[in-house]
Enzyme design. Structure first.
Site, short mmCIF file in Angstrom:
data_model
loop_
_atom_site.label_atom_id
_atom_site.label_comp_id
_atom_site.label_asym_id
_atom_site.label_seq_id
_atom_site.Cartn_x
_atom_site.Cartn_y
_atom_site.Cartn_z
N ARG A 299 -38.44 12.61 -14.73
CA ARG A 299 -38.61 13.61 -13.69
C ARG A 299 -37.41 14.56 -13.69
O ARG A 299 -36.39 14.28 -14.29
CB ARG A 299 -38.76 12.96 -12.31
CG ARG A 299 -37.52 12.20 -11.83
CD ARG A 299 -37.72 11.67 -10.43
NE ARG A 299 -36.45 11.18 -9.86
CZ ARG A 299 -36.30 10.81 -8.59
NH1 ARG A 299 -37.32 10.87 -7.76
NH2 ARG A 299 -35.13 10.39 -8.15
N ASN B 167 -37.19 18.30 -4.36
CA ASN B 167 -36.91 16.92 -3.95
C ASN B 167 -35.61 16.47 -4.59
O ASN B 167 -35.45 16.57 -5.81
CB ASN B 167 -38.02 15.97 -4.40
CG ASN B 167 -37.82 14.56 -3.86
OD1 ASN B 167 -38.00 14.33 -2.67
ND2 ASN B 167 -37.45 13.64 -4.73
N GLU B 168 -34.66 16.03 -3.76
CA GLU B 168 -33.38 15.53 -4.25
C GLU B 168 -32.81 16.45 -5.32
O GLU B 168 -32.49 16.03 -6.44
CB GLU B 168 -33.52 14.10 -4.77
CG GLU B 168 -33.87 13.09 -3.68
CD GLU B 168 -33.89 11.66 -4.17
OE1 GLU B 168 -33.75 10.75 -3.34
OE2 GLU B 168 -34.06 11.44 -5.39
N GLU C 126 -35.64 9.61 3.38
CA GLU C 126 -35.96 8.45 2.56
C GLU C 126 -34.95 7.34 2.79
O GLU C 126 -33.74 7.58 2.83
CB GLU C 126 -35.92 8.79 1.06
CG GLU C 126 -37.03 9.64 0.53
CD GLU C 126 -36.93 9.79 -0.98
OE1 GLU C 126 -36.35 8.89 -1.63
OE2 GLU C 126 -37.41 10.81 -1.51
N TRP D 29 -34.19 0.54 -8.98
CA TRP D 29 -33.30 1.15 -9.97
C TRP D 29 -31.91 0.53 -10.03
O TRP D 29 -31.06 1.01 -10.78
CB TRP D 29 -33.19 2.65 -9.70
CG TRP D 29 -33.04 3.01 -8.24
CD1 TRP D 29 -34.05 3.33 -7.39
CD2 TRP D 29 -31.84 3.06 -7.48
NE1 TRP D 29 -33.56 3.59 -6.13
CE2 TRP D 29 -32.20 3.44 -6.16
CE3 TRP D 29 -30.50 2.83 -7.76
CZ2 TRP D 29 -31.27 3.58 -5.15
CZ3 TRP D 29 -29.57 2.98 -6.74
CH2 TRP D 29 -29.95 3.36 -5.46
N GLU E 69 -41.62 3.44 -10.44
CA GLU E 69 -41.16 2.94 -9.14
C GLU E 69 -42.13 1.93 -8.52
O GLU E 69 -42.15 1.74 -7.31
CB GLU E 69 -40.92 4.11 -8.19
CG GLU E 69 -39.75 4.98 -8.63
CD GLU E 69 -39.47 6.13 -7.69
OE1 GLU E 69 -38.34 6.22 -7.18
OE2 GLU E 69 -40.36 6.96 -7.47
N HIS F 16 -40.49 -0.58 -6.33
CA HIS F 16 -39.77 -0.07 -5.17
C HIS F 16 -40.59 -0.38 -3.92
O HIS F 16 -41.78 -0.11 -3.86
CB HIS F 16 -39.57 1.44 -5.31
CG HIS F 16 -38.57 2.04 -4.37
ND1 HIS F 16 -38.73 2.01 -3.00
CD2 HIS F 16 -37.41 2.69 -4.60
CE1 HIS F 16 -37.70 2.63 -2.44
NE2 HIS F 16 -36.89 3.05 -3.38
#
Length: 680
Positions: A122, A160-161, A318, A326, A366, A369
């Site tokens: 990503r 995002n981030e 988040e 991770w 993920e 997660h």
């Protein structure tokens, strides 16, 4: 701002008053259509009222350059609105789709070694790529035009981030943009050559086209070039954020815009205090790193986020319900951790508590997660804890909109000092800027003393005591401001490797700590960094590691609070304090760690009269944080231990928490209580 986002939507009972937001990233495109209605039903059961949608949906929304598919997203938006759930709609630009990287591989980032960062994960895009920006802003405009006026839309979520994986790009696009940034900063090559000290190692530039990012070199790249590239890289991402924001504001001027920061752990490439003014409210992502200081770090990061937000409410976009995917070992949270972690963020100013993600993925990187709805489904301990937290947040509705009440102690956290102090070719590669700041924060909590983590742009006069750990970069105006603070009655505490360089990473000559030498009343001729594993003893049985300084006292107003007992500087001052009228300036020349600092702090705080607000038996076990607004003064009491703690002498209405037969508060292991007192 955040507490009113949801007031335009009907709550579960038709309620339109401000309330805390609760929810998650929601990725319905990962699931078949029949799951969506169950999702909305479970969201209502959990008390969810806000979700982020569309974050990684570019390939689904735009399957090809001239083909769009919004039908599924239209349906999701409508379903959520029908369920009384607001949408923080992402612009979906976080990761470009395969068709775009295939057609335009020139948008892919390049490492310092010249390697291309290929698709398959990503965030594989260059912040300075004009081709990427053209396609991304086209997507942003199309989404804004389509969903402007949709009743579920309460906020926009840019990308995002930003910078999580692509903050440093060394491509030709980056090189051209870096030169433009340098022209704007220095105007002339002579000014740049002076700032970069290019007389050293025959680096003098005679043309702008000769300048490159600090790519892989034969030895240590120019230190000011490195520092400027860090500044530029943060600015490049900020410029991209502003580009998306401007499109959104043009089309939907009444919808607030945010993006999720990552104020946690070692994420340091983005200068978030500099970004905060570009968005309508600050948002943050945070994940706990298991270890002895895990909750201290969580508290520190939440506190720093509040400092970046200037004390105003912010959005926890988040965090995790349990394990992440991770870390080397992904430890599940214990019972009570989910609520305690969430409420600790609320204590430090979060008006929204959200998780990654709503439903745990069945495939992809993920899939391990955790989520609000785990692989086990709704019949699970995690989901029951999620529902319980929803009820707690509902009980805390009066807190919504309140701001953090300033503490008497401020800890200054400075991104440029973080960047510069940890560069190569320094006295010690073992220096850890963030850990030193965290040690001071943890030591204060051990004593039961509240502290705010703030930036250098904060109004310093609101603090009786100002701690500046490793404030390495001190431009002349900041040195003047810190001196004025002390002369006005403030109590400054500085540490090793502070005040050493100016904004160009040039040494303040004449002896260390350079810019702070006069206000501290000391002079250091030479640093004495310690080898890993070495230690020195100080008066009072304290132990120092990492660093020592060869200090000479230059002002008779300086008191030596501790000497070195061992090491190369045995007998010399280790901790000093100079009285200046009603104020003082202290210096700590070694790393004492949280335990050692807890022993030293009473002497440093004493002149300011700073003391704990907690009952004596709760100090070190319970963290106190205070929010204040029109509906009251809210005391958050967080048990940081695995043992029950009884609290006496704390009056107030109990919004959350248990009491004993005598009416005293009892905090169970990893528990949180919230008291409301009248606003003052």
């Amino acid at each position: 701002m955040i507490s009113t986002l949801l007031s335009q939507l009907d709550g579960p009972d038709g309620d339109r008053t401000p309330r805390l937001a609760y929810g998650a990233d929601y990725n319905p495109e990962q699931w078949p259509r029949e799951v969506w209605e169950e999702d909305v039903r479970l969201m209502r059961e959990a008390g969810v009222n806000l979700v982020s949608v569309g974050i990684f949906s570019w390939a689904r929304i735009q399957p090809d350059r001239d083909r769009w598919d919004f039908g599924w997203l239209d349906e999701v938006m409508d379903l959520l609105h029908a369920g009384g759930i607001g949408v923080d709609l992402a612009t979906a630009t976080a990761s470009p789709p395969p068709w775009l990287t295939t057609a335009h591989p020139e948008i892919l980032p390049v490492t310092a070694a010249g390697e291309t960062v290929w698709p398959g994960a990503r965030q594989h895009w260059r912040p300075t790529s004009p081709v990427f920006r053209e396609h991304a802003l086209r997507l942003v405009r199309t989404m804004a035009e389509r969903y402007a006026g949709h009743p579920a839309l309460v906020a926009w979520h840019v990308s995002n981030e930003l910078g999580c994986h692509n903050v440093y790009d060394y491509s030709d696009d980056a090189a051209r943009a870096f030169r433009d940034w340098l022209r704007a900063r220095y105007t002339t090559l002579d000014a740049l050559n002076h700032a970069w000290g290019t007389a050293f190692w025959s680096q003098r530039y005679s043309g702008w086209e000769q300048i490159l990012p600090p790519r892989l070199a034969a030895s240590h790249p120019n230190p000011t070039q490195q520092l400027d590239f860090k500044r530029f890289s943060s600015d490049a991402l900020k410029e991209y954020l502003v580009a998306e924001r401007d499109v959104l504001r043009e089309i939907t001027p009444d919808v607030p815009v945010t993006t999720n920061f990552m104020v946690m752990g070692g994420t340091k490439g983005m200068n978030y205090p500099d970004w905060a003014g570009e968005i309508d409210f600050v948002s943050n992502d945070h994940y706990v790193h298991p270890g002895p200081q895990d909750r201290a770090e969580l508290s520190f990061s939440a506190n720093l986020t509040s400092g970046i937000a200037a004390g105003r409410p912010w959005f926890l976009m988040e965090h995790s319900t349990s394990a992440v995917n991770w870390q080397p070992v992904n430890v599940a949270k214990r019972p009570g951790d989910l609520a305690r972690d969430s409420l600790l963020h609320v204590a430090h100013g979060a008006d929204a508590v959200c998780f990654f993600q709503w439903r745990q993925s069945a495939a992809g990187a993920e899939k391990y997660h955790s989520a609000m709805v785990p692989h086990a489904g709704a019949d699970s301990e995690v989901f029951r804890a999620v529902v319980e937290l929803g009820q707690t947040l509902k009980a805390l509705a009066p807190v919504a909109g309140s701001e953090r009440e300033p503490a008497r102690v401020g800890i200054v956290y400075d991104w440029e000092s973080w960047w510069a102090s940890e560069q190569d070719s320094h006295p010690s590669a073992l220096l850890d800027y963030r850990q030193e700041a965290l040690d001071w924060y943890a030591a204060l909590h051990t004593l039961g003393i509240r502290a705010d983590v703030v930036t250098t742009t904060t109004d310093l006069d609101r603090y009786d005591v100002l701690i500046t750990p490793v404030l390495h970069v001190v431009p002349a105006p900041l040195a003047k401001e810190l001196t004025r603070y002390v002369e006005s009655g403030g109590h400054l505490v500085s540490t090793y490797f502070s005040g050493v360089v100016d904004e160009n990473d040039h040494i303040w000559l004449g002896g260390h700590p350079g810019a702070l030498r006069d206000v501290l009343g000391i002079r250091i001729e030479e640093f004495g960094p310690l080898l890993e594993g070495d230690a020195v003893e100080l008066d009072g049985a304290a132990t120092g590691t990492l660093w020592t300084d060869r200090i000479t006292v230059t002002d008779p107003a300086v008191d030596v609070l501790a000497h070195y007992r061992t090491g190369a500087y045995a007998g010399r001052p280790a901790v000093t304090r100079r009285a200046v009228g009603r104020g003082s300036a202290a210096y700590v020349s070694t790393r004492l760690g949280a335990e050692g600092l807890a022993g030293l702090l009473p002497a440093l705080l004493g002149p300011a009269g700073v003391a704990s607000e907690l009952p004596e038996g709760a100090r070190g076990s319970v963290e106190l944080t205070v929010r204040r607004g029109p509906d009251g003064r809210f005391l958050f009491l967080v048990n940081r231990t695995d043992e029950s703690v009884a609290l006496t002498g704390l009056a107030g209405e109990v919004l959350v928490g248990d009491t004993d037969a005598g009416g005293g508060l009892v905090l169970g292991p990893r528990d949180v209580a919230v008291l409301r007192r009248p606003a003052t």
